[in-house]
Design an enzyme around this catalytic site. Structure first.
Site, PDB file in Angstrom:
ATOM      1  N   HIS A   1      -3.284   5.899   3.941  1.00  0.00           N
ATOM      2  CA  HIS A   1      -4.131   4.927   3.399  1.00  0.00           C
ATOM      3  C   HIS A   1      -3.637   3.373   4.082  1.00  0.00           C
ATOM      4  CE1 HIS A   1      -5.866   1.995   0.235  1.00  0.00           C
ATOM      5  NE2 HIS A   1      -6.724   2.941   0.298  1.00  0.00           N
TER       6      HIS A   1
ATOM      7  N   SER B   1     -11.198  -0.552  -1.072  1.00  0.00           N
ATOM      8  CA  SER B   1      -9.901  -0.745  -0.596  1.00  0.00           C
ATOM      9  C   SER B   1     -10.070  -1.026   0.977  1.00  0.00           C
ATOM     10  CB  SER B   1      -9.379   0.811  -0.630  1.00  0.00           C
ATOM     11  OG  SER B   1      -8.858   1.016  -1.767  1.00  0.00           O
TER      12      SER B   1
ATOM     13  N   ASP C   1       0.917  -1.312  -0.024  1.00  0.00           N
ATOM     14  CA  ASP C   1      -0.023  -0.113   0.209  1.00  0.00           C
ATOM     15  C   ASP C   1       0.874   1.269   0.143  1.00  0.00           C
ATOM     16  OD1 ASP C   1      -2.441   1.831   0.913  1.00  0.00           O
ATOM     17  OD2 ASP C   1      -3.409  -0.023   0.818  1.00  0.00           O
TER      18      ASP C   1
END
Length: 455
Positions: free
Chosen positions: A126, A337, A95
């Site tokens: 994230h 996600s 990521d």
């Protein structure tokens, strides 16, 4: 034309290197990986010199308290923890990096394909949000925890919206503020993850192109095949979001032709999601179980998990976050996600409980224990919303039952040696009495004869 990542803002750069136009291509077909395209094992590094263009993001803390967040209530991970919490499993988070956090197991540095770090820096938030949904530890007074709090985490930074290719001009950056990271670095990161020992790989990124444009991602296909077939790792990937992946794929079967091949109606391709034989692809649902409107459908979608309004770890503080940075400021933590790591946590729980199952057997188990739609499968949620408790407790298939533990059995106690002393004493005594009686008879016999003769 660029190939775009499904999360927040990130768009895969260097499109000319990863995709080509395929004139006349009308229908899609399941891709077949070519092992010859597997990236070579190498020290992680960006293929080009990069530089930071935007300062790292900062997020406000979200309220924390005993209330369990909605996603955790729906999936009820806590009901599984008396059986397993994921111990022995290692989840690679490929990521934007994973920042260390007091409530997260210390992330193992896995490498950096964006800059010169080791994977434990996260300018975008994230990756840390994703890791928290997988592995955040329970804390007294807080209702939030990751689904598998005893797993280990490998942190690999392979994309960032805050970095870009140094050779690009400012004008280029203004036209395409896409950040850095593409399917080349994603393929290398997958290989790096499993070479480091990951048993589960979470990919909350998707490269998208239309069927007409075509998608060339051979190294990534080879990498997920390598992960599954060579290292027996389960690769979990997000299905993609329609805000960054072009819409067009049917959301249900054609009622006029329910038996039609769903691949024939695909408009938008998504990678690595479409490598269905090697990837467990995750769509998103709302709190009531209905498919999320932003979740990209496709014939490769396997299962679904809650994807809206989630809470996870704040990479900049010791607290939680319910927002993620975006072009217009913070927005709710939502998208496929964030549905994917909830499934990755479920996979880790199953692998911890049943280490004898192969990667494909685990994927099948996750699918078969999900809450199936009425039609049995559809391109929005696949086989349905995952059920962690059912995945861990459902009976194993015939021939794969866990062997019963051997129970130690004590050796039989030898019978006691019989004690013949009383009998021996009795016999000796009897013999002595008899002998004495006989002796008396012998000694008194002459006297008896004499007495008889006188009478």
């Amino acid at each position: 034309m660029t190939v775009r990542l499904s999360h927040r803002f990130a768009v895969l750069a260097l499109a000319a290197l990863i995709a080509t136009t395929t004139p006349g291509l009308a229908t899609a077909a399941p891709p077949v990986p070519d092992p010859a395209q597997l990236p070579a094992g190498a020290t992680p590094a960006p293929p080009e010199a990069t530089e930071m263009r935007v300062l790292c993001a900062e997020l406000p803390d979200a309220p924390d308290g005993p209330q369990i967040p909605r996603a955790q209530r729906i999936l009820d991970f806590a009901s599984v923890w008396p059986i397993t919490r994921g111990a022995g499993q290692v989840v690679a988070v490929i990521d934007t990096g994973v920042h260390p956090h007091p409530r997260l197991p210390a992330p193992r540095p896995g490498g950096d394909y964006v800059s010169t770090g080791d994977g434990t820096e996260d300018c975008d938030a994230h990756g840390t949000l994703v890791a928290g949904l997988i592995a955040a530890r329970p804390t007294p007074g807080s209702g939030f925890a990751g689904g598998a709090p005893d797993v280990g985490i490998i942190a690999i930074r392979q994309s960032s919206g805050h970095f870009s290719d140094r050779s690009r001009s400012d004008d280029d950056a203004a036209r395409n503020a896409s950040g850095y990271g593409d399917v080349r670095t994603l393929a290398a990161a997958v290989r790096q993850a499993v070479d480091l020992g990951a048993t589960v790989v979470n990919i909350s990124e998707v490269a998208c192109r239309t069927v007409a444009e075509g998608l060339v991602d051979g190294p990534l296909g080879a990498a997920v095949q390598y992960a599954t077939d060579v290292h027996d790792a389960v690769v979990v990937a997000a299905a993609g979001n329609t805000d960054t992946c072009r819409e067009g794929n049917p959301r249900s079967a054609d009622p006029a032709d329910p038996g039609a091949d769903p691949w024939d109606s695909v408009v938008t391709l998504a990678s690595p999601a479409w490598y269905d034989e090697y990837v467990l692809t995750v769509g998103a649902v709302e709190d009531d179980g209905t498919p999320a409107g932003y979740s990209l459908p496709g014939p490769w979608v396997d299962v679904a998990a809650p994807g809206s309004g989630l809470v996870s770890l704040n990479p900049g503080t010791d607290g939680l976050a319910d927002l993620i940075p975006g072009p217009q400021g913070g927005r709710p933590v939502s998208g496929t996600s964030f549905a994917a790591p909830l499934v990755a946590a479920t996979v880790a729980l199953v692998r911890s409980r049943y280490p004898q199952l192969s990667a494909r057997e685990v994927m099948t188990r996750i699918e078969s224990t999900a809450h199936s739609p009425a039609e049995g499968w559809n391109p929005q949620v696949g086989h349905g919303v995952v059920d962690p408790l059912a995945a861990v407790t459902a009976p194993l298939p015939a021939g794969r039952a866990e062997p019963m533990p051997a129970v130690a059995v004590a050796e039989p106690t030898p019978p006691p040696v019989p004690d013949h002393r009383p009998r021996t004493i009795a016999l000796i005594s009897a013999a002595a009495v008899i002998a004495a009686a006989a002796l008396v008879l012998v000694l008194t016999a002459p006297a008896r004869r004499l007495a008889r003769s006188r009478t």
